[in-house]
Design an enzyme around this catalytic site. Structure first.
Site, PDB file in Angstrom:
ATOM      1  N   CYS A 117      13.148  11.953   7.197  1.00  0.00           N
ATOM      2  CA  CYS A 117      13.555  11.546   8.207  1.00  0.00           C
ATOM      3  C   CYS A 117      14.784  11.181   9.105  1.00  0.00           C
ATOM      4  O   CYS A 117      14.810  11.701   9.786  1.00  0.00           O
ATOM      5  CB  CYS A 117      12.855  10.161   8.628  1.00  0.00           C
ATOM      6  SG  CYS A 117      13.107   8.670   8.035  1.00  0.00           S
ATOM      7  N   GLU A 121       9.944   2.121  10.394  1.00  0.00           N
ATOM      8  CA  GLU A 121      10.881   3.347  10.348  1.00  0.00           C
ATOM      9  C   GLU A 121      10.264   4.067  11.032  1.00  0.00           C
ATOM     10  O   GLU A 121       9.005   4.839   9.385  1.00  0.00           O
ATOM     11  CB  GLU A 121      11.452   3.134   9.246  1.00  0.00           C
ATOM     12  CG  GLU A 121      11.759   1.361   8.603  1.00  0.00           C
ATOM     13  CD  GLU A 121      13.616   1.085   9.120  1.00  0.00           C
ATOM     14  OE1 GLU A 121      13.618   2.412   9.686  1.00  0.00           O
ATOM     15  OE2 GLU A 121      14.201   0.563   9.760  1.00  0.00           O
ATOM     16  N   GLY A 151      -4.564   2.800  -0.971  1.00  0.00           N
ATOM     17  CA  GLY A 151      -6.122   3.330  -0.661  1.00  0.00           C
ATOM     18  C   GLY A 151      -5.235   4.522   0.639  1.00  0.00           C
ATOM     19  O   GLY A 151      -3.698   4.428   0.310  1.00  0.00           O
ATOM     20  N   ASP A 152      -5.217   4.407   1.675  1.00  0.00           N
ATOM     21  CA  ASP A 152      -5.202   6.008   2.640  1.00  0.00           C
ATOM     22  C   ASP A 152      -4.703   4.834   4.460  1.00  0.00           C
ATOM     23  O   ASP A 152      -5.491   3.746   4.142  1.00  0.00           O
ATOM     24  CB  ASP A 152      -5.966   7.498   3.008  1.00  0.00           C
ATOM     25  CG  ASP A 152      -7.390   6.847   3.131  1.00  0.00           C
ATOM     26  OD1 ASP A 152      -8.147   5.621   4.210  1.00  0.00           O
ATOM     27  OD2 ASP A 152      -8.092   7.475   3.250  1.00  0.00           O
ATOM     28  N   GLY A 153      -4.142   5.791   5.074  1.00  0.00           N
ATOM     29  CA  GLY A 153      -3.585   5.133   6.101  1.00  0.00           C
ATOM     30  C   GLY A 153      -5.188   4.433   7.154  1.00  0.00           C
ATOM     31  O   GLY A 153      -5.262   3.252   7.554  1.00  0.00           O
ATOM     32  N   GLY A 203      -8.356   3.304   6.067  1.00  0.00           N
ATOM     33  CA  GLY A 203      -8.728   2.754   4.890  1.00  0.00           C
ATOM     34  C   GLY A 203      -7.456   1.376   4.912  1.00  0.00           C
ATOM     35  O   GLY A 203      -7.831   1.038   5.950  1.00  0.00           O
ATOM     36  N   VAL A 204      -7.128   1.052   4.025  1.00  0.00           N
ATOM     37  CA  VAL A 204      -6.270   0.278   3.764  1.00  0.00           C
ATOM     38  C   VAL A 204      -5.246  -0.109   4.503  1.00  0.00           C
ATOM     39  O   VAL A 204      -4.639  -1.433   5.334  1.00  0.00           O
ATOM     40  CB  VAL A 204      -5.901   0.321   2.074  1.00  0.00           C
ATOM     41  CG1 VAL A 204      -4.887  -1.113   2.361  1.00  0.00           C
ATOM     42  CG2 VAL A 204      -7.059  -0.119   1.055  1.00  0.00           C
ATOM     43  N   GLY A 205      -4.647   0.990   4.779  1.00  0.00           N
ATOM     44  CA  GLY A 205      -4.032   0.677   5.733  1.00  0.00           C
ATOM     45  C   GLY A 205      -3.927   0.143   7.235  1.00  0.00           C
ATOM     46  O   GLY A 205      -3.377  -0.521   7.850  1.00  0.00           O
ATOM     47  N   GLU A 262       9.252  17.026  14.999  1.00  0.00           N
ATOM     48  CA  GLU A 262       9.524  16.687  13.707  1.00  0.00           C
ATOM     49  C   GLU A 262       9.310  17.548  12.258  1.00  0.00           C
ATOM     50  O   GLU A 262       7.811  17.518  12.246  1.00  0.00           O
ATOM     51  CB  GLU A 262       9.974  15.033  12.921  1.00  0.00           C
ATOM     52  CG  GLU A 262      10.579  15.153  11.834  1.00  0.00           C
ATOM     53  CD  GLU A 262      10.461  13.165  11.578  1.00  0.00           C
ATOM     54  OE1 GLU A 262      10.652  12.942  10.296  1.00  0.00           O
ATOM     55  OE2 GLU A 262       9.144  12.989  11.700  1.00  0.00           O
ATOM     56  N   LYS A 319       0.439  -1.024   0.705  1.00  0.00           N
ATOM     57  CA  LYS A 319       0.053   0.231  -0.060  1.00  0.00           C
ATOM     58  C   LYS A 319       1.010   0.860   0.304  1.00  0.00           C
ATOM     59  O   LYS A 319       1.559   1.519   0.682  1.00  0.00           O
ATOM     60  CB  LYS A 319      -0.924  -0.227   1.437  1.00  0.00           C
ATOM     61  CG  LYS A 319      -1.689   1.602   1.132  1.00  0.00           C
ATOM     62  CD  LYS A 319      -2.410   1.686   2.499  1.00  0.00           C
ATOM     63  CE  LYS A 319      -1.210   3.114   3.185  1.00  0.00           C
ATOM     64  NZ  LYS A 319      -1.280   3.932   2.082  1.00  0.00           N
TER      65      LYS A 319
END
Length: 479
Positions: free
Chosen positions: A282, A249, A205-207, A209-211, A382, A174
């Site tokens: 990051c 990560e 998908g987005d986090g 939803g599919v995430g 961050e 994803k």
């Protein structure tokens, strides 16, 4: 307008179960550049079921054959590199030259490193001379959900897919909905390389939803996620119900410790490193700690360097930084710059608003704050934009205390000509990676952090091991 709505499942492109349009925005213009469909539970279930069905035969495929397919993927990758570069510049704003060299180059670099590591890796080995009838077997974890970010798309996709495929895992990828086009090109590349149906699957998908569906799915054995610490926490909670393996990560707030004896290019190098990829890394050296005897001079150099960094559209060639990825990120960065001003840090370059001459697009002025302290918001959070925070220190002990005073622990940097001091610093800095005097880590080095920067390691042997289970066998029969 690019329209790519289908998902790659079981070796073919299939229509989503329902049309749920998502407009991908070109951050250079703020205009839609593509339309994708976000997956629903039925799409996630179909991809996971396909990966589960393909797992036994893929695990049984000899490692040499899996490596050969990866070598074929490298060949295909080289033919599609310009397509990847154009896609990433369009959808997430990496300047075209940088997209060609670093964004696209990172992917093939990692794939080649995995091939080299795999050829030397002992997937089966004796326990030791003391136990001739014992074996250690490394076998695939199983079905792996790979959830990747928008900021270094091909870097993260190849770090996960390369390791998982060689390890014998089947996969559901994803990608970030902010940068899906390069991932769909990558799916075409996996198909062209000849990976068996079901080994690699892609569902957009987005986090939420599919995430979330992948993280909680009972038939997913492992989640490998790169992204924010907040999202990593949510994934860990969702995955806990099924006790699946979770590799994270996450974010960082790296300290770049510059001692008085640092080389003359140390400050300039640190500023340019911070501004690379418009600060959207990051492992960016976002806190510059400078020893007091050279602090004032360092502030002057940093301001001068930042003021010379040019900003422009991503699809233009040349040495400049592009926009940040979207309006949400742009607004967050603007708020944090203002917070730095309000909390009393000294603004020596940049500031709020867009750079001069750019009135549309998510462009941020290259910004440097001086005279900050580690309690300020700009030193704690961050920012994920081209914003550098500088602060002075007196002693080595104080530098260590400031550097380690963060919930993050991804990458720290040390600039000194004293080898003994450099080695002392490397041992006490609480981060998964330390880089000295502008020297990057070598091919095959593990990438990853500690504390709230995540767990696990990506790249080389350590990347392979994260997708492998260790099986101990006693009474191994001599065949």
């Amino acid at each position: 307008m690019i329209e790519k709505r289908d998902f790659y499942i079981n070796g073919q492109w299939v229509a989503p179960s329902a049309v749920n349009d998502f407009h991908v925005i070109n951050p250079s213009s703020e205009e839609p550049c593509a339309v994708i469909s976000l997956g629903a539970q039925a799409d996630t279930d179909a991809a996971v079921a396909t990966a589960k069905a393909a797992l036994p035969s893929w695990m049984a495929t000899p490692v040499a054959e899996r490596i050969a397919l990866m070598e074929k993927l490298v060949e295909v990758y080289q033919t599609r590199s310009e397509d990847l570069a154009q896609a990433m510049s369009l959808e997430m704003g990496a300047p075209l030259d940088m997209s060609r060299s670093s964004q696209t180059g990172a992917g093939i670099y990692h794939l080649k490193n995995f091939i080299r590591a795999a050829k030397d890796f002992q997937f089966e080995r004796p326990l030791g001379d003391h136990a001739p009838n014992d074996r250690i077997i490394h076998e695939a974890v199983g079905v792996a959900a790979l959830i990747t970010p928008w900021n270094w798309p091909m870097n993260q996709i190849t770090l996960k897919v390369g390791a998982a495929a060689i390890a014998g895992c089947t996969m559901v990828l994803k990608p970030s909905e902010q940068s899906p086009l390069n991932a769909m090109i990558f799916a075409e590349m996996m198909d062209a390389a000849g990976f068996p149906p079901g080994v690699f699957n892609l569902v957009n998908g987005d986090g939420m939803g599919v995430g979330s569906q992948l993280s909680a799915h009972p038939d997913v054995d492992m989640v490998s996620f790169t992204g924010s610490t907040r999202a990593g926490t949510a994934i860990s909670k969702a995955a806990a119900e099924t006790l699946k393996k979770v590799h994270l990560e996450l974010g960082g707030k790296g300290a770049n410790v510059i001692f008085a004896d640092a080389d003359e290019k140390a400050v300039k190098r640190g500023v340019l490193h911070m501004m690379n990829n418009t600060g959207q890394s990051c492992n960016a050296p976002s806190r510059m700690l400078v020893q007091r005897p050279i602090y004032d001079q360092a502030v002057e150099i940093a301001a001068e360097v930042a003021n010379k960094v040019t900003v422009g559209p991503a699809l233009e060639e040349g040495r400049h930084i592009g926009p940040v990825v979207n309006e949400v990120q742009w607004t967050k960065i603007q708020d944090l710059i203002q917070q730095g001003i309000d909390e009393g840090a000294r603004l020596v370059a940049g500031g709020t608003g867009r750079p001069e001459g750019l009135n549309k697009g998510y462009y941020v002025r290259p910004t440097v704050f001086a005279d900050a302290n580690n309690q300020m918001t700009i030193a704690r959070e961050e920012i994920f934009g081209p914003v550098l925070t500088m602060m002075p220190f007196d002693t080595e002990e104080e530098a260590i205390e400031i550097a380690n005073d963060t919930p993050y622990g991804l990458t720290n940097y040390v600039q000194t000509q004293d080898p003994a001091r450099a080695n002392r610093m490397a041992r006490v800095l609480r981060s998964g990676m330390v880089e000295m005097n502008g020297q990057s880590r070598s091919a095959g080095s593990p990438f990853g952090g500690m504390k709230q920067s995540g767990n696990g390691r990506e790249g080389g042997v350590w990347g392979l091991e994260d997708f492998l289970e260790v099986k101990s066998v006693g009474g191994w029969a001599t065949e």
